[in-house]
Scaffold this active site. Structure first.
Site, PDB file in Angstrom:
ATOM      1  N   TYR A 110       0.849  -1.195   0.000  1.00 30.18           N
ATOM      2  CA  TYR A 110       0.000   0.000   0.000  1.00 30.18           C
ATOM      3  C   TYR A 110       0.878   1.236   0.000  1.00 30.18           C
ATOM      4  O   TYR A 110       1.867   1.299   0.728  1.00 30.18           O
ATOM      5  CB  TYR A 110      -0.927   0.028   1.216  1.00 30.18           C
ATOM      6  CG  TYR A 110      -2.336  -0.326   0.826  1.00 30.18           C
ATOM      7  CD1 TYR A 110      -2.997   0.423  -0.150  1.00 30.18           C
ATOM      8  CD2 TYR A 110      -3.000  -1.404   1.391  1.00 30.18           C
ATOM      9  CE1 TYR A 110      -4.279   0.097  -0.543  1.00 30.18           C
ATOM     10  CE2 TYR A 110      -4.288  -1.735   1.001  1.00 30.18           C
ATOM     11  CZ  TYR A 110      -4.919  -0.975   0.022  1.00 30.18           C
ATOM     12  OH  TYR A 110      -6.175  -1.294  -0.368  1.00 30.18           O
ATOM     13  N   GLU A 113      -0.532   4.836  -0.541  1.00 30.45           N
ATOM     14  CA  GLU A 113      -1.291   6.059  -0.813  1.00 30.45           C
ATOM     15  C   GLU A 113      -0.405   7.280  -0.606  1.00 30.45           C
ATOM     16  O   GLU A 113       0.354   7.348   0.362  1.00 30.45           O
ATOM     17  CB  GLU A 113      -2.509   6.166   0.109  1.00 30.45           C
ATOM     18  CG  GLU A 113      -3.731   5.500  -0.484  1.00 30.45           C
ATOM     19  CD  GLU A 113      -4.184   4.329   0.322  1.00 30.45           C
ATOM     20  OE1 GLU A 113      -3.303   3.594   0.841  1.00 30.45           O
ATOM     21  OE2 GLU A 113      -5.415   4.147   0.443  1.00 30.45           O
ATOM     22  N   ASP A 165      -6.797  13.928 -24.869  1.00 31.79           N
ATOM     23  CA  ASP A 165      -6.677  12.513 -24.537  1.00 31.79           C
ATOM     24  C   ASP A 165      -5.948  11.848 -25.701  1.00 31.79           C
ATOM     25  O   ASP A 165      -6.532  11.617 -26.764  1.00 31.79           O
ATOM     26  CB  ASP A 165      -8.087  11.935 -24.355  1.00 31.79           C
ATOM     27  CG  ASP A 165      -8.069  10.454 -24.030  1.00 31.79           C
ATOM     28  OD1 ASP A 165      -7.030   9.799 -24.229  1.00 31.79           O
ATOM     29  OD2 ASP A 165      -9.117   9.942 -23.585  1.00 31.79           O
ATOM     30  N   THR A 173      -3.416   6.432 -22.059  1.00 31.96           N
ATOM     31  CA  THR A 173      -3.227   5.097 -21.496  1.00 31.96           C
ATOM     32  C   THR A 173      -1.777   4.738 -21.783  1.00 31.96           C
ATOM     33  O   THR A 173      -1.109   5.385 -22.594  1.00 31.96           O
ATOM     34  CB  THR A 173      -4.152   4.054 -22.153  1.00 31.96           C
ATOM     35  OG1 THR A 173      -3.990   4.133 -23.560  1.00 31.96           O
ATOM     36  CG2 THR A 173      -5.610   4.294 -21.787  1.00 31.96           C
ATOM     37  N   LYS A 228      -1.429   1.213 -25.259  1.00 35.76           N
ATOM     38  CA  LYS A 228      -1.792   1.151 -26.687  1.00 35.76           C
ATOM     39  C   LYS A 228      -0.508   1.315 -27.501  1.00 35.76           C
ATOM     40  O   LYS A 228       0.342   0.426 -27.450  1.00 35.76           O
ATOM     41  CB  LYS A 228      -2.846   2.218 -26.995  1.00 35.76           C
ATOM     42  CG  LYS A 228      -4.165   1.976 -26.246  1.00 35.76           C
ATOM     43  CD  LYS A 228      -5.263   2.915 -26.682  1.00 35.76           C
ATOM     44  CE  LYS A 228      -6.583   2.599 -26.016  1.00 35.76           C
ATOM     45  NZ  LYS A 228      -6.794   3.278 -24.723  1.00 35.76           N
ATOM     46  N   ARG A 260      -1.169  -2.239 -18.959  1.00 34.93           N
ATOM     47  CA  ARG A 260      -2.485  -1.588 -18.987  1.00 34.93           C
ATOM     48  C   ARG A 260      -2.554  -0.551 -17.865  1.00 34.93           C
ATOM     49  O   ARG A 260      -2.336  -0.883 -16.696  1.00 34.93           O
ATOM     50  CB  ARG A 260      -3.539  -2.681 -18.772  1.00 34.93           C
ATOM     51  CG  ARG A 260      -4.958  -2.302 -19.020  1.00 34.93           C
ATOM     52  CD  ARG A 260      -5.789  -3.547 -19.235  1.00 34.93           C
ATOM     53  NE  ARG A 260      -5.447  -4.135 -20.529  1.00 34.93           N
ATOM     54  CZ  ARG A 260      -5.955  -3.742 -21.689  1.00 34.93           C
ATOM     55  NH1 ARG A 260      -6.854  -2.783 -21.734  1.00 34.93           N
ATOM     56  NH2 ARG A 260      -5.576  -4.319 -22.807  1.00 34.93           N
TER      57      ARG A 260
HETATM   58  N1  DSN Z   1     -11.428   0.828 -25.388  1.00 33.37           N
HETATM   59  C1  DSN Z   1     -10.419   1.668 -25.960  1.00 33.37           C
HETATM   60  C2  DSN Z   1     -10.345   1.534 -27.426  1.00 33.37           C
HETATM   61  O1  DSN Z   1     -10.509   0.427 -27.911  1.00 33.37           O
HETATM   62  O2  DSN Z   1     -10.088   2.495 -28.129  1.00 33.37           O
HETATM   63  C3  DSN Z   1     -10.580   3.063 -25.567  1.00 33.37           C
HETATM   64  O3  DSN Z   1     -10.679   3.136 -24.201  1.00 33.37           O
END
Ligand code: DSN
Length: 426
Positions: free
Chosen positions: A47, A49, A193, A219, A222, A228
């Site tokens: 933990y 925080e 984003d 994120t 990707k 993730r």
């Molecule tokens: N689910 C993602 C995508 O496939 O683009 C976006 O969060």
């Protein structure tokens, strides 16, 4: 304790599925083995925080070092002053920015989900559309490009507090300068984003949002090819627009307000094992090898888009500047749902996707979204793209033909054997 053979056998089958197939889901990728190893570690037990050097728990010396490395490496990658690596996901990164700068009921302006936007950009079924008052801009019916004039017109009408740019299914460059002019004219802040194209932005292959957008979220799994998770960045820290004061009466910088929005605003304990894996992937991104990878993504996407166009497919906006393309199947007489099903049966994974001005529901759709980051990681190059399009075309021309599905699947499986995935895992 008894080993859980059941779940490990399912994981093994997932590895086999990933190995034999052509992964064309634009938001997916394959991390390196060391990123996965860093994710499965003892830091899951801890933990922590708070933030490095300021935690609510003892024993945080090691996670402090690991989290600080992740922050420092991300700052180096993007050349920014502030990074928060704690968001568990992109959705939580976006929720944190909204938590930092909005009050319930405030107006936000984002790209319509059905035009390529994201749930967290104001969809009525999401916290962003329930807690705040959402308004939307879209793309032009003829060109498929973002309508900045309309964005400006709507911004002037509704005077949003936050403009959200970035998308999940938009293949073109963004005009961040124009968005900043629009935002300044109505006194709005901007959140970009960049979850999808972050890896290409990191390597200068797409325009950078940092000079124009107050907050940038992403994120990490990707195009960035990490574990993730999510991340928030601020190019140049600034005094927060609401003048929140510390107990000593100091105006807090936006970075402090943002830290407080992530924790305790939106999340509790950070996932320090995932943060360690983020740090590993960030080191990889700083390498020349990753630069080559990002350049190859662009080559592959260009080659694939040309191959689709040459077969009469309509790509929304006519092509791509990034790693993905949205294909409108209405002239091919097959729905997105049907296309996805036929392709998946042949071990070619895509997702059905609404296209702008779609007349079908999100469960059926008129399109598919196709992306190349994962197959580029497997080692496929631009010369392989026409063959992939050939297989896709064969299936979409005759989506109920089980014999064809079976023969394409055999060809795909044989082809993918040339591109081993995690050979170390046996
Ligand atoms: N689910 C993602 C995508 O496939 O683009 C976006 O969060």
């Amino acid at each position: 304790m008894q080993r859980d053979e059941q779940i490990f056998s399912i994981i093994r089958k997932e590895l086999e599925r990933q190995r034999r197939g052509l992964e064309l889901i634009a938001s997916e990728n394959f991390t390196s083995l060391q990123v996965m190893q860093a994710m499965g570690n003892v830091m899951t037990n801890k933990y922590a925080e708070g933030y490095p050097g300021h935690r609510y728990y003892g024993g945080c010396e090691m996670v402090d070092q690991s989290e600080q490395l992740a922050i420092d490496r991300a700052k180096q990658i993007f050349g920014v002053e502030y990074v928060n690596v704690q968001p568990h996901s992109g959705a939580q990164a976006n929720a944190s920015v909204m938590m930092a700068v909005l009050k319930p009921g405030d107006k936000i302006l984002g790209l319509d989900l059905s035009m390529g936007g994201h749930l967290t950009h104001g969809s009525p079924v999401n916290f962003s559309g329930k807690l705040y008052e959402p308004h939307f801009y879209g793309v032009n019916k003829e060109t498929g490009l973002i309508e900045y004039d309309k964005m400006e017109q709507i911004a002037k009408e509704v005077r949003p507090k936050l403009i959200v740019c970035g998308a999940s299914a938009y293949s073109r460059e963004w005009d961040y300068k124009r968005i900043r002019e629009i935002a300044d004219s109505v006194n709005a802040l901007i959140m970009a984003d960049i979850a999808h194209p972050a890896g290409l932005i990191a390597k200068g292959l797409l325009d950078s949002p940092f000079d124009y957008c107050h907050f940038v979220t992403t994120t990490t799994h990707k195009t960035l090819r990490g574990p993730r998770g999510g991340m928030i960045m601020i190019g140049k820290d600034f005094e927060n627009p609401f003048g929140i004061k510390t107990p000593k009466g100091e105006i807090r910088k936006m970075s402090s307000v943002m830290d407080l929005a992530v924790f305790p605003g939106v999340q509790g304990g950070p996932l320090e094992h995932v943060i360690a894996a983020k740090a590993v992937s960030f080191l990889e991104i700083l390498s020349d090898e990753y630069t080559q990878y990002a350049k190859q993504i662009v080559k592959n996407a260009q080659s694939m888009s040309k191959a689709f166009v040459s077969k009469g497919y309509q790509i929304v906006s006519g092509g791509t500047d990034n790693h993905l393309m949205l294909i409108d199947l209405r002239n091919k007489n097959v729905t997105g749902k049907k296309a996805e099903q036929a392709l998946v049966k042949a071990d070619i994974t895509v997702n059905k996707n609404m296209v702008p001005f779609d007349d079908k529901s999100a469960f059926v759709t008129s399109g598919i979204r196709v992306g190349v980051p994962a197959i580029t990681t497997r080692g496929l190059t631009e010369n392989h793209m026409p063959q992939i399009v050939e297989w896709i075309d064969e299936l979409l021309m005759d989506p109920d033909n089980e014999q064809k599905i079976s023969s394409v699947r055999t060809a795909v499986n044989q082809f993918m054997q040339q591109f081993p995935l995690y050979p170390e895992l046996g």
